[in-house]
Enzyme design. Structure first.
Site, PDB file in Angstrom:
ATOM      1  CE  LYS A 102      -5.255  14.791 -14.630  1.00 37.14           C
ATOM      2  NZ  LYS A 102      -4.278  14.173 -15.541  1.00 37.14           N
ATOM      3  NE  ARG A 157      -8.499   8.503  -8.000  1.00 37.41           N
ATOM      4  CZ  ARG A 157      -8.894   9.316  -7.041  1.00 37.41           C
ATOM      5  NH1 ARG A 157      -9.357   8.821  -5.910  1.00 37.41           N
ATOM      6  NH2 ARG A 157      -8.818  10.616  -7.183  1.00 37.41           N
ATOM      7  CG  ASP A 191      -1.780   1.185   1.339  1.00 34.55           C
ATOM      8  OD1 ASP A 191      -2.321   1.607   0.313  1.00 34.55           O
ATOM      9  OD2 ASP A 191      -1.924   1.720   2.457  1.00 34.55           O
ATOM     10  N   GLY A 229      -5.239   3.526  -3.441  1.00 33.91           N
ATOM     11  CA  GLY A 229      -6.501   4.118  -3.850  1.00 33.91           C
ATOM     12  C   GLY A 229      -6.376   5.578  -4.211  1.00 33.91           C
TER      13      GLY A 229
END
Length: 1289
Positions: A781, A999, A618, A918
């Protein structure tokens, strides 16, 4: 946000059908004379009017009238507790569950029988529950106690596919799962079946079970039955006991997490009393505290929380269950403890059934005076949560209480009901409805005026119906899921809607599975080979006798007897030794001071730490701290970083300090960009270049201080008030903290204005009015803001000082800012350093330009077709062109301690590293570069936003020619690949040096782990720190959890728990290496020990004319495998080939372990050959030298050589001596010598005491050992192993 909500018209037929109150009584119905007429004029559906049984005629629930008086008396008794007169009517309305007689049904069924829930209750009322309800009604018990009768302990558990109705602050009709966290692998009922199944899935245990069962048959019995049964029972007891100990430890750690206390708001004192009875500490709240008059708060353990409980949550508190936020109160507003009655009435005013201001305007065109309300910042709640433990995203999420509940006082929460969708594992979706039943203020008057016209009655009925209920939709913005953390400095009141296994995090987690080490699987295959050798040998011995054994037994019986005699070839003690060794390794790991607080939760797989091929990690909390810091700025001609930031602070000080402002003759005047010349450096020694640089720095810092969505809050640290910041993105907080460090502090921020003050003078130097905000999105963005500067004078306060500031990613800003020659180069340089770059620009707008933009933007916002696209086009046309480039910022996401050297070491050790997160694509790229996950100069190939199969195929074809580059892929593209090109994608991805998947959902992480494991058949390790990593950790061969700041869920579910990522290197390179090498050597010696005694048995049977009888029986057989050889062989768990320093210095040594050379088929057959040679020499030469095939003399020589041969073989195999090894070998030899006098039943003791016995033992041992030792020395000299090379031996 309020625009997203709408009030439901109570007169609407659909809305009417959703009412669920069963005993709500319209006071207009209480007049027998007027009831018939009312039933036809109220606008009630005809289906209700037609049925007299539904009671809108003369059938009136008179029992409710009797209960009113008792309710009033009960309310008056409680009046001293601050309960107001409107609670008199609550006594009437509290009879919601009473449905015992026909007159009651007139009211109850008519209103609530329209819903499924109401139908369910009506069905239940036809039986004993009806009589119980009548009994409760006659007693007129308080509502909380009466609801306890209906507590659904014996009811059916609500399934995961059912939607639910949650009564806030009350007991629920249905039963829901307990709110417990469980990482245990077994339950009390499944433990023995599952462990026994796992144990007998190994061929070794099945084989010995059959051998033990064969001793029940007298025809096959050899020696004592306990000789075969006891070892098997001991093996099963040790292995099952270890599983039990591990699982009990998991349960203890789960119990600690489940016992975490939380503050629960109770709407009834009876609940607090119940808490006292159960030993839960409770206390009455001080009246008026945070506006929660008339309520109580008490502590409740996490496991005791139930659906409907109201939680009081503070900053940095982890959510124990899935909740809907009801109210958010900022802690830094200095809320008065005693809220005035006027304020309370202002809060409650919208609840009294009156229409809102906008509704009043729509109904009659007359603007009624708005009720007095508490200031907006006190009533419009905002709560930020951190979800990195749930979905891995670093940005904070904004959560809002519904407008229906934010102004409510907590004592009125019992009037709320939530309809929520069925439990779901999708963390970004939620559908629900919240309903508020209004308090009836009118009093009962049975005497209606006879002159009332039907029109007036209809109007009254309409108003009463409209006041009965208000409802609003609920979305994901109103929720907070379990394992998220309150990030803002607020007191948040929330109601529990999902608990336990029905929470989002639990449903995204795969169940625990029993893990088996690779070494055990390899040994299981070797035991099958040994069994085949045993069967072959048995058949050969019977065949050599022509299938006519001399003991007159059938040939197939002789084969079975041989199989039992040779059962020692497959050593039952192998599992015992390995399991005991695993426990030793676990203790070594936990007692290692170099990796403190490391916990081994699964002690069956330590050898796999030395065989890791793929590491899936992670990002947030594992590789990074999720702490941002602005490290560098660039203003076109010069960049500032580290110590140079002091020069930036000096520029800001000179620009915004009191000295600079005093140069103006108007001391109250504030800074504006137009007045910049007044604050420029005026010293004669200052060069023009320095003035220009100072101006650029000042403009950039000003832009950074204004262009954001950060809100300052007051917090307390050790009793001292400090200014803290809250925002959706930690990047923005880092930027605002940087501007404060260099001299410009954010003093105030709301939705309309921003105030900045100088840290030097502590006075406000800049005030702006916020005209428009363009928030950051993953598609755009960038974010921007239009502000209007205040001069601070009493003259026109705002005068043509309108500026547009914007910041964003360089990929989009490069086409928005004016042409320049340095932006691309500088952003590339910062990207190579691993910084997250933001380009900052500005543009001055005239009032005409601003008004033109405003009109066009408003028109676009009203568009019904492609609204967002139209609005963005307006912004591009009017604002996003030719912006003045102010500078570039570089923000660093701080890494965990020693992440860079750890990743480099693992890469050199041959471990392929995947980062699954994520978070956003840009964030993942920056962290990969800064953490050196991607080596310098290595290309990063990005695959994102794939929508079609053709695009996926094209990307896959391109990657086939770029196998030396790093792959960066987003979650949507990954899903598309796994759906259409599952096998080709994973076949290509496992060849790449590094893969970054962003993601990613928790399910995708687990799916990738399973896919790599099944495709490559290699050992994979997954490491993470959040609840979103649990599925991945449990899917891995080795799961490692990091104890995170916000929770221990990953740590509790993992096989190994560490406190820092850098501890992983020692765990793999040092402990993993030792565990695997030691277990491999231990297994070889245990196999050798069993094989050599079987070869002796074979030689004995051949010499005895193939008579299938035992050579070493009873104690000799048991003693050889335990007392005489076990300690020396087991002491090999202390051996090591290199020390820790060399293991880390030469990580390439780890690569050899992954090939499995320490225990391969080659080494196995080598040990088989050694065992055959030594067994043949020991038994054959003993028979020749003693001169007898059978007898005590031969047995004493053969057995003695057998024992000392094993001891010397262990001594020869030792690489690094440990004192315990010496004690074991010397002590075991002495123990055997002492025990020989007690073996007269087996040995000829007089012969043993002679020189003839001694020289024969010495001769046989020499012939057995010298060739083996010599071959080992020659092999090491000819092809030295790697560890000898690095040690210089």
């Amino acid at each position: 946000m309020s625009g997203a909500y709408h009030y439901r018209n109570p007169d609407d037929h659909d809305s009417f059908n959703e009412l669920s109150s069963e005993d709500d009584l319209d006071l207009n119905e209480l007049d027998p004379v007027r009831s018939d007429r009312l039933s036809s004029t109220r606008g009630i559906p005809s289906s209700i009017q037609d049925g007299k049984a539904k009671g809108y005629g003369q059938s009136i629930a008179l029992s409710n009238l009797r209960s009113v008086q008792r309710g009033r008396r009960w309310a008056r008794r409680n009046h001293r507790d601050g309960v107001e007169d409107e609670d008199d009517l609550r006594g009437l309305l509290s009879e919601r569950e009473d449905k015992g007689d026909n007159s009651q049904k007139g009211t109850a069924t008519g209103l609530s029988g329209l819903t499924k829930q109401g139908q369910h209750r009506d069905q239940e009322s036809q039986g004993p529950l009806a009589r119980l309800a009548s009994f409760r009604q006659s007693l007129q018990l308080p509502e909380t106690l009466r609801l306890e009768f209906n507590e659904p302990d014996g009811g059916s558990l609500a399934s995961n596919k059912e939607s639910r109705e949650v009564l806030v602050g009350q007991l629920q009709v249905k039963k829901y799962p307990a709110n417990i966290v469980s990482n245990a692998k077994y339950s009390a009922w499944s433990f023995l079946p599952r462990t026994l199944y796992n144990e007998f899935s190994f061929f070794l245990n099945i084989y010995f079970l059959l051998v033990a069962l064969s001793q029940i048959i007298p025809y096959l019995r050899i020696g004592y039955m306990s000789t075969y049964v006891a070892p098997l029972v001991m093996v099963l007891t040790i292995t099952i006991g270890k599983e039990a100990i591990d699982d009990i430890a998991r349960r203890k750690r789960d119990a600690e997490a489940n016992a975490e206390p939380y503050t629960v708001i109770s709407l009834s004192a009876e609940t607090v009393k119940k808490g006292k009875r159960t030993g839960i500490p409770s206390r009455a709240m001080s009246e008026g505290h945070l506006g929660l008059q008339g309520t109580w708060e008490f502590q409740k353990r996490s496991r005791d929380l139930k659906v409907g409980d109201i939680l009081k949550l503070q900053k940095n508190q982890r959510l124990p269950a899935d909740v809907v936020i009801l109210k958010s109160i900022p802690n830094d507003l200095g809320i008065d403890q005693a809220t005035s009655s006027a304020q309370l009435e202002a809060i409650r005013a919208p609840e009294q059934g009156a229409t809102t201001t906008s509704e009043a305007l729509q109904n009659d065109g007359i603007r009624r005076p708005e009720p007095k309300t508490i200031p907006d910042e006190k009533t419009s709640g905002e709560t930020f949560i951190r979800t990195d433990q749930l979905d891995g995203e670093t940005d904070w999420k904004l959560r809002l209480p519904p407008p229906l509940t934010q102004p409510l006082n907590a004592v009125d929460f019992h009037r709320l009901k939530i309809k929520a969708s069925a439990p779901d594992k999708r963390v970004n979706e939620f559908i629900g409805i919240i309903e508020l039943n209004s308090r009836q203020e009118m009093r009962y008057d049975p005497h209606l005026s006879q002159e009332d016209s039907p029109t007036s009655l209809d109007t009254n009925a309409h108003q009463t119906n409209q006041a009965s209920m208000q409802s609003l939709p609920l979305t994901i913005d109103n929720t907070a899921w379990a394992n998220t953390v309150i990030a803002s400095n607020t007191t948040t009141l929330a109601v529990v809607i999902y608990t336990g296994r029905q929470t989002r995090s639990a449903m995204s987690t795969s169940p625990s599975r029993s893990k088996t080490g690779l070494l055990e699987l390899e040994i299981n295959n070797l035991t099958k080979i040994l069994c085949a050798l045993t069967l072959t040998l048995s058949i050969v011995l019977v065949a050599l006798e022509g299938f006519e054994p001399t003991n007159k037994k059938p040939w197939y019986v002789a084969i079975m007897i041989y199989l039992i005699l040779f059962s020692t070839i497959i050593p039952i003690s192998l599992r015992v030794n390995l399991d005991m060794a695993k426990s030793v390794y676990a203790r070594f790991i936990e007692r290692d001071h170099g990796i403190p607080d490391t916990v081994v939760r699964t002690s069956t797989i330590p050898e796999d730490l030395g065989r890791i091929e793929y590491l899936l990690s992670d990002k947030t909390g594992t590789l990074t701290r999720n702490e941002m810091e602005l490290k560098k700025i660039h203003v076109g001609t010069v960049s500032y970083a580290n110590e140079a930031m002091e020069e930036v602070a000096s520029y800001v000080k000179q620009a915004f300090s009191g000295q600079g402002l005093k140069s103006n003759f108007q001391p109250n005047r504030l800074f504006t960009p137009s007045s910049a010349h007044l604050t420029q450096i005026n010293t004669s020694s200052t060069t023009r270049t320095r003035r220009e640089i100072g101006t650029r720095v000042r403009d950039l810092i000003l832009a950074l201080a204004l262009c954001h969505n950060v809100t300052p809050t007051m917090d307390e640290v050790q009793g001292k008030p400090i200014t803290a910041y809250q925002a959706a993105s930690p990047d923005e907080i880092a930027i605002v903290q940087y501007t404060e460090q260099v001299g410009l502090r954010l003093a105030h921020r709301d939705r309309q204005s921003i105030a900045l003050e100088s840290t030097e003078s502590n006075r406000v130097v800049i005030k702006v009015k916020i005209l428009e905000i363009f928030p950051f999105t993953s598609n755009s963005k960038r974010m921007g803001v239009i502000v209007q500067f205040s001069t601070g004078l009493e003259e026109p306060v705002y005068e043509n000082e309108v500026w547009f500031y914007q910041k964003g990613a360089d990929t989009v800003m490069s086409s928005i800012v004016a042409a320049n020659d340095w932006l691309d180069e500088e952003t590339a340089n910062m990207a190579r350093e691993g910084f997250r770059t933001l380009v900052v620009g500005r543009k001055r707008l005239s009032m005409q330009q601003y008004q033109s933009f405003t009109s066009s933007y408003k028109e676009a916002s009203l568009s019904l077709h492609k609204r967002e696209i139209t609005m963005s086009e307006v912004v591009k046309k009017h604002l996003e062109n030719d912006l003045e480039l102010l500078g570039v910022t570089g923000v660093e996401d701080k890494l965990q301690t020693d992440v860079k050297p750890s990743l480099e070491l693992l890469r050199n050790a041959g471990v392929k590293i995947w980062m699954l997160t994520g978070d956003k694509v840009e964030t993942a790229r920056c962290v990969a570069v800064s953490a050196k996950l991607v080596s310098r100069g290595q290309q990063i190939h990005t695959i994102s936003k794939l929508r079609t199969k053709a695009q996926a195929q094209e990307s896959l074809d391109f990657m086939r020619n770029k196998t030396d580059s790093c792959l960066l892929i987003d979650g949507d593209s990954l899903s598309l690949m796994l759906i259409h090109f599952r096998h080709p994608f994973i076949s290509l991805a496992v060849l790449l040096p590094a893969v970054i998947a962003c993601r990613c959902s928790p399910t995708q992480k687990a799916e990738l782990a399973n896919l790599i494991r099944t495709h490559t058949k290699k050992r994979i390790c997954c490491i993470g720190d959040g609840g979103n990593d649990v599925s991945m950790i449990q899917a891995a061969d080795v799961g490692i959890g990091i104890v995170g700041k916000e929770g221990r869920q990953a740590s509790l579910a993992a096989d190994f728990s560490v406190t820092q990522f850098c501890h992983l290197t020692k765990l793999l390179v040092w402990h993993g290496r030792n565990s695997y090498k030691r277990s491999a050597k231990l297994a070889q010696f245990v196999i050798h020990r069993g094989l050599i005694i079987s070869v002796c048995q074979t030689m004995y049977n051949i010499a005895g004319h193939f008579d299938p009888k035992g050579l070493f029986k009873d104690w000799l057989l048991v003693g050889y495998a335990t007392v005489y050889t076990m300690a020396p062989v087991f002491s090999l768990v202390l051996d090591r080939d290199v020390d820790e320093h060399l293991a880390k210095l030469y990580p390439e040594l780890y690569k050899e372990l992954k090939t499995g050379q320490s225990l391969s088929y080659r080494t196995f057959f080598t040990w088989v050959a050694i065992s055959v040679y030594q067994g043949s020499i020991i038994q054959g030469l003993s028979q020749l030298l003693v001169g007898e095939v059978d007898g005590k003399r031969m047995l004493s020589v053969s057995f003695t050589v057998l024992v000392f041969n094993e001891l010397i073989m262990v001594a020869v195999a030792v690489t690094t001596w440990h004192p315990i090894m010496i004690v074991c070998i010397v002590g075991t030899a002495a123990l055997y010598a002492v025990s020989v006098p007690f073996l007269g039943e087996y040995f000829d003791l007089r012969y043993v005491a002679s020189w003839g016995w001694l020289w024969r033992v010495t001769a046989v041992a020499a012939v057995s050992l010298v060739p083996v030792w010599g071959g080992k020395v020659i092999g090491r000299t000819w092809r030295p192993p790697s560890y000898r090379k690095v040690r210089g031996i």
